[in-house]
Enzyme design. Structure first.
Site, PDB file in Angstrom:
ATOM      1  CG  ASP A   1      -2.302   0.583   0.914  1.00 15.53           C
ATOM      2  OD1 ASP A   1      -2.336   1.798   0.672  1.00 15.53           O
ATOM      3  OD2 ASP A   1      -3.320  -0.139   0.936  1.00 15.53           O
TER       4      ASP A   1
ATOM      5  CG  HIS B   1      -5.450   3.547   0.801  1.00 18.35           C
ATOM      6  ND1 HIS B   1      -5.072   2.233   0.627  1.00 18.35           N
ATOM      7  CD2 HIS B   1      -6.717   3.631   0.334  1.00 18.35           C
ATOM      8  CE1 HIS B   1      -6.065   1.554   0.072  1.00 18.35           C
ATOM      9  NE2 HIS B   1      -7.075   2.377  -0.108  1.00 18.35           N
TER      10      HIS B   1
ATOM     11  CB  SER C   1      -9.509   0.195  -0.080  1.00 15.86           C
ATOM     12  OG  SER C   1      -8.861   0.353  -1.302  1.00 15.86           O
TER      13      SER C   1
END
Length: 535
Positions: free
Chosen positions: A200, A241, A453
Site C-alpha cells: 500500500d 490509505h 479497500s
C-alpha cells in the site's frame, strides 16, 4: 496534492455524536460523483488523472560530414524485461546493457528485470535470445483511488465510550461484531508469528495503535521496483490509505482508539504507492517477491495494477505486465503466501466483460468493446488470489462494490454511506473507522473511509486469525478454509440498486444483478467470520 480540511460533519453513532473534519482524496482530478467519502480502490468510469510518466519518444539524428552518429536519447523510462523462466537473467541482462539500458533491480527467481533506459529504441534493440518479452511501464501507473478520510476529532476520541473491556472507540466499529470479532478475541486474538504484508502507501510507524504492531525488520519501500528498508522510506508521505488498512487488520488492544480484526498479529509495510499516488507494475512485482522472501504468510492488496480497468493478456503492450505480475504472485504462493485483493469500486460485473469505457485512468478514456476473459482485473483476478467484495452495515452489497459470479470469493464490511438516504446524502458513521495519518499536519489519528479497500483487510485479518489458530495451512488450504467458514449471503431479488437518488439524471447508475445460489456473484461464499475460523 495534499490533504486540507474542508469543514466539519456531525455523525451520530452508538457512542453519541462525533464532530469530524473531512480530508479530500490525495489525487487531483478524481471524480467524486457526490460521494463525500470517495471510494478506495477504483472508480474508473468517473475519474480522469494526469499521466504518471512520459511515454518514450523516438528521436532521429542526421549524420553529416562523415561523423559517427550521435546516440539518440529520449526520456529516462522504466521497462520490465522478462527472461524465459528457469534459465536465469544473465543473457537478458547482457542484452539490456547492449541496448544501453541499466538494470536497477533483478528478480532472478522469476526471470524479471526492472530496467531504466533513455534509448528510444530500447524495446526493439533488447529483443533476442534470452529475452522473452519487454514493455515500457511509462503510462502504466495506476492512481490509488483512496477517497476522502473523515477524521474523528481529538476531543471526541477522548470522550468516546464503549464496552470497557474493549477499546474506547470500539462502539463505533459496527464492522467488527458483524464478522464475529468479539467472540473470536475471547478465543484467539492472533499470533505474533503471523505477519501480514500491507502492499500500500506505507504505514505510520508512530501511530499509537500501530507502533507495537509493525514488523519493522520486514518492512520496505518497493518504489521503482527497488527495495529500500529505511524506516522513512516505508512511512506514509502523501496518503494515509495504508495506515487505515493496517489498523483494520491489526490495531492494538491497548486502551487507545480502535481494535483490529487480529490485534495479536504483526503487519509489515510494503510501500508500492509512490508520492504522486501511483502504483507501477514494477513496484507490485517487488512487493510480492519481498513478501515471499521475508516470511509473510499473507498480503493485503487494496489496489489494482495498470491504468486499464482490465489488463488484457492478448494485448502486446499489456501482456508483459500480466506475465511479470503473475510470476511474482505464483512465486509468493510457492513460498507460502496467500494474497488477498479488493474487487474494486466500479460496480462492475467482473464475470461479464463486454465493454470498458472508463480506461485508461491516466489519460483520455477510450471505449474498448467485445472484451473477453483474457482481460482481467489485477491482482484481484489472478489465479490463487482471494477476491473480496464489500457490504455496508445491513450486510447488503455496498452500492459501489464490483462483483461477479466465479470472481468474488468472499465478502466483508467496506462501508456504505449512502444506503440510508438512497444516495442523497452521506452518513460517515456507516463507513469504516480505523487508524489515520494526516499528511498535512503529520499527525496520527482515527477516521472513516469506505470502499473495497476496507473490505479486503477485514478478510485478511480473518485469514490471519485462521493461521494463528491453525498454523501450517498452505495458501490453498487457507483460502478454502476462509470460504468454508464464511456465512452464506443470498442474492437480492431482481435488479439491485440501494442508491437510485444518487444521480438526478441517471437513477440506474448503480444497477446490479446478482447471479448464483449459495455461492453467488455479490458475496462469493459469504461473509468472512472471525469466530468461525478460531473456534
Amino acid at each position: 496534492m495534499c490533504n486540507a480540511t474542508l469543514g466539519s460533519y456531525a455523525g451520530r453513532s452508538k457512542a453519541g455524536v462525533l464532530s469530524v473534519s473531512r480530508r479530500p482524496s490525495l489525487h487531483r482530478g478524481v471524480g467524486r460523483l457526490e460521494q463525500p467519502l470517495g471510494v478506495c480502490v477504483k472508480n474508473l468510469r468517473r475519474k480522469t488523472l494526469a499521466a504518471a510518466s512520459t511515454v518514450t519518444l523516438g528521436v532521429g539524428l542526421a549524420v553529416t560530414g562523415g561523423l559517427a552518429p550521435a546516440a539518440a536519447t529520449g526520456p529516462d523510462t522504466t521497462y520490465l524485461v522478462l527472461a524465459p523462466q528457469g534459465n536465469g537473467t544473465g543473457k537478458a541482462a547482457a542484452r539490456v546493457a547492449a541496448a544501453n539500458g541499466t538494470v536497477v533491480a533483478s528478480y532472478d527467481k522469476i526471470g524479471v528485470l526492472v530496467v531504466r533506459s533513455t534509448n528510444p529504441s530500447f524495446t526493439t534493440e533488447v529483443q533476442g535470445a534470452g529475452v522473452e518479452s519487454v514493455a515500457s511501464t511509462a503510462g502504466l501507473g495506476t492512481a490509488l483511488d483512496e477517497g476522502e478520510t473523515v477524521e474523528v476529532s481529538a476531543a471526541d476520541v477522548a470522550n468516546a465510550t464503549a464496552d470497557p473491556t474493549k477499546e474506547p472507540m470500539f462502539g463505533l466499529q459496527w464492522d467488527m461484531p458483524m464478522i464475529g470479532v468479539p467472540q473470536a478475541h475471547a478465543v484467539n486474538a492472533g499470533s505474533s508469528n503471523v505477519v501480514v504484508g500491507v502492499l500500500d502507501s506505507g504505514i505510520s510507524s508512530s501511530h499509537p495503535d500501530l507502533a507495537s504492531q509493525i514488523a519493522k525488520d520486514k518492512s520496505a519501500s518497493c518504489l521503482g521496483g527497488v527495495v529500500d528498508t529505511t524506516e522513512a522510506s516505508w512511512n506514509p508521505t502523501n496518503s494515509d490509505h495504508g495506515t487505515h488498512v493496517a489498523g483494520t487488520i491489526a490495531a492494538a488492544v491497548n486502551g487507545v482508539g480502535v481494535t483490529g480484526v487480529a490485534p495479536g498479529v504483526k503487519v509489515a509495510a510494503v510501500k508500492v504507492v509512490n508520492n504522486d499516488g501511483y502504483i507501477f507494475p514494477e513496484a507490485a512485482v517487488c512487493g510480492f517477491v519481498w513478501a515471499a522472501e521475508h516470511g509473510m504468510q499473507l498480503t493485503n492488496n487494496s489496489y489494482y495494477i495498470d491504468p486499464w480497468e482490465l489488463n488484457c493478456r492478448n494485448d502486446a503492450r499489456q501482456r508483459p505486465v500480466w506475465q511479470a505480475v503473475q510470476r511474482a504472485i505464483r512465486y509468493s504462493q510457492s513460498k507460502g503466501v496467500l494474497n488477498i485483493a479488493s474487487a474494486g469500486n466500479s460496480n462492475f460485473d467482473l464475470a461479464h466483460k463486454i465493454t470498458d469505457d472508463g480506461s485508461p485512468n491516466n489519460g483520455t478514456p477510450e471505449v474498448r468493446e467485445n472484451l473477453t476473459n483474457a482481460c482481467l482485473d489485477l491482482p484481484a483476478e489472478a489465479p490463487g488470489v482471494v477476491t473480496v467484495s464489500a457490504v455496508g452495515p445491513t450486510g447488503a452489497k455496498s452500492y459501489y462494490s464490483s462483483y461477479g459470479q466465479g470472481v468474488v470469493d468472499v465478502t466483508a464490511p467496506g462501508g456504505d454511506t449512502r444506503f440510508r438516504t438512497q444516495g442523497v446524502r452521506s452518513t460517515s458513521a456507516d463507513s469504516i473507522l480505523s487508524t489515520t495519518f494526516n499528511t498535512v499536519t503529520r499527525t496520527n489519528g482515527w477516521g472513516y473511509k469506505q470502499g473495497t479497500s476496507m473490505s479486503g483487510p477485514h478478510a485478511t485479518g480473518v485469514a490471519a486469525l485462521a493461521l494463528s489458530a491453525h498454523p501450517g495451512l498452505t495458501p490453498g488450504q487457507l483460502a478454502s478454509f476462509l470460504e468454508r467458514t464464511a456465512v452464506a449471503q443470498s442474492c437480492p431479488a431482481g435488479v439491485y440498486n440501494p442508491v437510485p437518488l444518487i444521480s438526478a439524471t441517471n437513477p440506474h447508475l448503480y444497477d446490479a444483478t446478482c447471479s448464483g445460489g449459495t455461492r453467488n456473484g455479490f458475496y462469493g461464499a459469504g461473509m468472512v467470520n472471525a469466530y468461525n475460523v478460531v473456534k
